[in-house]
Structure formats: structure tokens, C-alpha cells
Design an enzyme around this catalytic site. Structure first.
Site, PDB file in Angstrom:
ATOM      1  N   THR A  53      10.129  43.441  23.298  1.00 59.65           N
ATOM      2  CA  THR A  53      11.105  42.486  23.854  1.00 59.65           C
ATOM      3  C   THR A  53      12.200  42.262  22.821  1.00 59.65           C
ATOM      4  OG1 THR A  53      11.535  40.156  24.403  1.00 59.65           O
ATOM      5  CG2 THR A  53       9.524  40.587  23.188  1.00 59.65           C
ATOM      6  N   ARG A  72      35.456  38.781  17.061  1.00 58.11           N
ATOM      7  CA  ARG A  72      36.053  38.131  15.896  1.00 58.11           C
ATOM      8  C   ARG A  72      37.486  38.628  15.656  1.00 58.11           C
ATOM      9  NH1 ARG A  72      34.934  36.073  10.578  1.00 58.11           N
ATOM     10  NH2 ARG A  72      32.725  35.930  10.916  1.00 58.11           N
ATOM     11  N   VAL A 121       1.970  58.784  25.128  1.00 56.25           N
ATOM     12  CA  VAL A 121       1.671  60.018  25.870  1.00 56.25           C
ATOM     13  C   VAL A 121       1.274  61.135  24.907  1.00 56.25           C
ATOM     14  CG1 VAL A 121       2.675  61.817  27.357  1.00 56.25           C
ATOM     15  CG2 VAL A 121       3.124  59.382  27.820  1.00 56.25           C
ATOM     16  N   ARG A 148      41.712  31.298  17.275  1.00 60.76           N
ATOM     17  CA  ARG A 148      40.894  30.649  18.306  1.00 60.76           C
ATOM     18  C   ARG A 148      39.489  30.344  17.813  1.00 60.76           C
ATOM     19  NH1 ARG A 148      42.356  34.635  23.336  1.00 60.76           N
ATOM     20  NH2 ARG A 148      44.146  33.465  24.122  1.00 60.76           N
ATOM     21  N   MET A 154      21.212  36.100  24.222  1.00 62.25           N
ATOM     22  CA  MET A 154      19.964  35.921  24.975  1.00 62.25           C
ATOM     23  C   MET A 154      18.906  35.150  24.182  1.00 62.25           C
ATOM     24  SD  MET A 154      19.276  39.228  27.331  1.00 62.25           S
ATOM     25  CE  MET A 154      19.991  39.300  28.973  1.00 62.25           C
ATOM     26  N   ASP A 165      13.682  39.629  22.323  1.00 62.14           N
ATOM     27  CA  ASP A 165      13.662  38.233  21.850  1.00 62.14           C
ATOM     28  C   ASP A 165      12.908  38.001  20.543  1.00 62.14           C
ATOM     29  OD1 ASP A 165      15.087  37.442  24.073  1.00 62.14           O
ATOM     30  OD2 ASP A 165      13.310  36.935  25.246  1.00 62.14           O
ATOM     31  N   ARG A 215      15.929  32.495  26.033  1.00 58.50           N
ATOM     32  CA  ARG A 215      15.808  31.245  26.807  1.00 58.50           C
ATOM     33  C   ARG A 215      15.047  30.192  26.030  1.00 58.50           C
ATOM     34  NH1 ARG A 215      15.953  33.812  32.451  1.00 58.50           N
ATOM     35  NH2 ARG A 215      14.025  34.877  31.932  1.00 58.50           N
ATOM     36  N   GLY A 270      11.303  42.163  30.695  1.00 59.90           N
ATOM     37  CA  GLY A 270      12.653  42.624  30.340  1.00 59.90           C
ATOM     38  C   GLY A 270      12.566  43.895  29.499  1.00 59.90           C
ATOM     39  N   ASP A 298       5.242  38.490  26.231  1.00 59.16           N
ATOM     40  CA  ASP A 298       4.114  37.571  26.428  1.00 59.16           C
ATOM     41  C   ASP A 298       3.514  37.608  27.827  1.00 59.16           C
ATOM     42  OD1 ASP A 298       3.431  36.358  24.169  1.00 59.16           O
ATOM     43  OD2 ASP A 298       4.665  34.562  24.433  1.00 59.16           O
ATOM     44  N   ARG A 306       9.321  42.344  36.829  1.00 54.31           N
ATOM     45  CA  ARG A 306       8.522  41.132  36.638  1.00 54.31           C
ATOM     46  C   ARG A 306       7.798  40.950  37.972  1.00 54.31           C
ATOM     47  NH1 ARG A 306      11.143  39.009  31.930  1.00 54.31           N
ATOM     48  NH2 ARG A 306      13.368  39.354  31.939  1.00 54.31           N
ATOM     49  N   CYS A 307       6.468  40.931  37.944  1.00 49.83           N
ATOM     50  CA  CYS A 307       5.694  41.006  39.186  1.00 49.83           C
ATOM     51  C   CYS A 307       5.011  39.683  39.538  1.00 49.83           C
ATOM     52  CB  CYS A 307       4.666  42.129  39.053  1.00 49.83           C
ATOM     53  SG  CYS A 307       3.623  42.323  40.507  1.00 49.83           S
ATOM     54  N   ASP A 348       9.956  37.150  20.269  1.00 46.05           N
ATOM     55  CA  ASP A 348       9.248  35.872  20.418  1.00 46.05           C
ATOM     56  C   ASP A 348       7.759  36.040  20.706  1.00 46.05           C
ATOM     57  OD1 ASP A 348       9.537  36.922  22.942  1.00 46.05           O
ATOM     58  OD2 ASP A 348      10.103  35.033  23.886  1.00 46.05           O
TER      59      ASP A 348
HETATM   60  O1  F6P Z   1      12.937  38.418  27.691  1.00 45.31           O
HETATM   61  C1  F6P Z   1      14.055  39.166  27.500  1.00 45.31           C
HETATM   62  C2  F6P Z   1      15.260  38.545  28.125  1.00 45.31           C
HETATM   63  O2  F6P Z   1      16.327  39.418  27.925  1.00 45.31           O
HETATM   64  C3  F6P Z   1      15.610  37.134  27.668  1.00 45.31           C
HETATM   65  O3  F6P Z   1      16.265  37.063  26.429  1.00 45.31           O
HETATM   66  C4  F6P Z   1      16.461  36.648  28.798  1.00 45.31           C
HETATM   67  O4  F6P Z   1      16.441  35.259  28.838  1.00 45.31           O
HETATM   68  C5  F6P Z   1      15.802  37.275  29.989  1.00 45.31           C
HETATM   69  O5  F6P Z   1      15.099  38.402  29.515  1.00 45.31           O
HETATM   70  C6  F6P Z   1      16.736  37.688  31.092  1.00 45.31           C
HETATM   71  O6  F6P Z   1      15.986  38.157  32.161  1.00 45.31           O
HETATM   72  P1  F6P Z   1      16.565  38.928  33.408  1.00 45.31           P
HETATM   73  O7  F6P Z   1      16.940  40.311  32.980  1.00 45.31           O
HETATM   74  O8  F6P Z   1      15.459  38.932  34.377  1.00 45.31           O
HETATM   75  O9  F6P Z   1      17.777  38.188  33.866  1.00 45.31           O
END
Ligand code: F6P
Length: 320
Positions: free
Chosen positions: A125, A154, A24, A162, A169, A127, A171, A11, A103, A72-73, A129
């Protein structure tokens, strides 16, 4: 090393361009030839390789996304795909690669390193993570984007008395939900790392808050928990508070990188090339206590990183 390559994979994340620029420029300034590989490992397999020089990375430091494109390959997960990639490195005289990504990308870097193409990973990333690093490129920009979006939500949430149930994002990781959640004053934050109970943590908490006079609510939910539509319906039914589910989606991954992301990306990209220049591969660049460090890629992939329970508890104590 005389010739290296750089790619972005997985991502995309704001700040990846700043990292590519740093790679570079550092390579050129240190007398190395550098090429860009488009579309990550898939571009390496398919020979999507472009020469780069100090001017090919002009005017990109402020841009989101990645000028090298990303992918993503699946093919690269198989031995045959890895062998094609190795052959492509040989054909192009590529002696080492800077791999910018998460990762999964680091696992690819490890697989190439194991087969004789030294790679250095740079954590990129939204995330945050990646276990070996306190920080990943793109995280700060993403947090600020979420904060800005939720501040807007908000306004209308408040105008209509409401509840907005917002999915961000992540997962498997709740870093974005937790830190953005505390920053926007979410009444409840649901993350995959910590147990939750909808009755206790959402319904009862909101009921208690209602008694103190509160009439509008933000509930922050990590993507890994999901179910925001259902949760919004339940809140309407149980509490009679009109509710809307808001899935922020890919807007979170775009936009100009913040100062922090540009600076960290520049430092990390520079460090990665310095390692390859000395012939050192199988490494990952990381941030520990605000310092840029590097560590063994195998070691890095075995680490775990936990969400800060203290911040979570603070959020619960003060967002009432
Ligand atoms: O890893 C980054 C991320 O944005 C995650 O937070 C999310 O779950 C995922 O990629 C979404 O992936 P894609 O862009 O392939 O839908």
C-alpha cells in the site's frame, strides 16, 4: 503444499507486480503449481483464476499497477462470501494463498486462514500504514511521485508569489504527507495523527515567514484532514496571498516502481512462498530494521504504528 495462489487486493501500489513475479517464480522454482486470482477476493469468489508460469510474469517488474487487477470486495466481509471463496479454493485445488495488499486484505487473509486455507500477507500500500511493518510496497515510489509533482507545483507557485495548499493521499495515516512534506520543504504539514490549529500552524506561521521575506508557500495536507479549498480561501483572505488548492489524487498511486519497491517486493514475495512451501500459513511478511521478517497474522493485526514526531518537529524547525 503443491498448489498455491496469489492475489492483489485493496488500493493498488507500485511494486505489486514485482511481488507477484517473485511469488510465481519462487513457487515454480520450488516445484509448486501457482495460479493467479484476478481482482482480489472478489475474483476468488467469482472463480477468476488463471494458471501462471515463470513466463507469465515476464516484463512486469518495472510496471506500476497490478497485472492481477485489484478490488475492494464487500461480499467477502460476509460469512457467505467467505464460504464461496473457500469453496472456490477447494474446487481449484488451492492449498494456500499469498495476499498482497493492505490491512483490509490482511483481515481477509486471516478469515481464510481461520477456515483452513493458510494465507500469507505481503504488505502493499502506498500509505505505509501497516502496523507490523516498517515499510510497505509502493510507499517509496509514491513519495517520489509526490515530490516530483510538488516540485513542479513549486515552480509555478514561486513564479506567481502564491501559496499552494496540496492534498496527498492518506485517509487515516500521515506518513505520505509528513515525509513528502519534509522533502519538499512545506511550510506547514497537517496530518491526522497530530493535533493542529489552523491559526497557529498555518496563518501565524506563514505571517512569521512572510516577515523574513518569503513570498511563496507550500502547505502539505493529508487527505484525512481535507478542506484544502477552504484553507486556500482562508489564506487568501487573512494573508492576502493568492492561493490554489491542489489535490494530487490517484496520480500518486501509478507509475513505475522505484528500485527500493522492486527489491523489497521481490524479497517479500519470495519469503511468502517459502513459508507456504513449508506448510506455514497465518503469517504476514514484514520489514523490521531493513530485514525481512514474518509474524503471526493475528498479532500483526493488533499492532499499532505511530508517526515519527521527531521528523515532524524537524520539519517545523527548518521549513521556515
Ligand atoms: O489505501 C490506499 C489509498 O490510496 C488511500 O491513500 C486513499 O485514501 C484510498 O486508497 C483511495 O481509495 P480509492 O482508490 O478506492 O478511491
Amino acid at each position: 503444499m503443491k498448489k498455491i495462489a496469489v492475489l492483489t487486493s485493496g488500493g493498488d501500489a507500485p511494486g505489486m507486480n514485482a511481488a507477484v513475479r517473485a511469488v510465481v517464480r519462487t513457487a515454480c522454482e520450488n516445484g509448486m503449481e501457482v495460479v493467479g486470482i484476478n481482482r482480489g477476493f472478489s475474483g476468488l469468489i467469482n472463480n477468476e483464476i488463471i494458471p501462471m508460469n515463470i513466463r507469465s510474469v515476464s516484463d512486469i517488474i518495472h510496471r506500476g499497477g497490478t497485472v492481477l487487477y485489484s478490488a475492494r470486495c464487500l461480499e467477502f466481509k460476509e460469512e457467505a462470501g467467505i464460504q464461496k471463496a473457500i469453496q472456490s479454493c477447494k474446487n481449484n485445488g488451492i492449498e494456500g494463498i499469498v495476499v498482497i495488499g493492505g490491512d483490509g486484505s490482511f483481515r481477509g487473509a486471516r478469515d481464510l486462514s481461520l477456515r483452513g486455507i493458510p494465507c500469507v500477507g505481503v504488505p502493499g500500500t502506498i500509505d505505509n500504514d501497516i502496523a507490523c511493518s516498517d515499510y510497505t510496497i509502493g510507499y517509496d515510489t509514491c513519495l517520489n511521485t509526490i515530490m516530483d509533482m510538488v516540485d513542479r507545483v513549486r515552480d509555478t507557485t514561486e513564479s506567481h508569489d502564491r501559496c499552494s495548499v496540496i492534498e496527498v493521499m492518506g485517509r487515516k495515516a500521515g506518513f505520505l504527507a509528513l515525509n513528502a512534506g519534509i522533502a519538499v520543504g512545506a511550510t506547514t504539514i497537517l496530518v491526522p495523527e497530530f493535533d493542529y490549529d489552523i491559526e497557529r500552524d498555518v496563518i501565524e506561521r506563514m505571517r512569521r515567514t512572510q516577515k523574513t521575506g518569503k513570498r511563496h508557500f507550500i502547505i502539505m495536507v493529508a487527505e484525512g484532514i481535507g478542506g484544502v479549498e477552504e484553507l486556500a480561501r482562508k489564506i487568501e483572505n487573512d494573508l492576502k496571498v493568492e492561493s490554489r488548492a491542489v489535490i494530487l489524487g490517484h496520480v500518486q498511486r501509478g507509475g513505475a516502481p522505484t528500485c527500493k519497491d522492486r527489491v523489497v517486493a521481490s524479497q517479500m514475495g519470495n519469503r511468502a512462498v517459502k513459508l507456504l512451501q513449508q506448510g506455514i500459513g497465518n503469517r504476514v511478511v514484514a520489514m523490521k530494521q531493513e530485514k525481512i521478517i514474518d509474524l503471526d497474522i493475528f498479532e500483526a493485526l493488533c499492532m499499532t504504528k505511530s508517526l515519527d514526531r521527531e521528523i515532524f518537529d524537524i520539519a517545523y524547525e527548518i521549513s521556515i
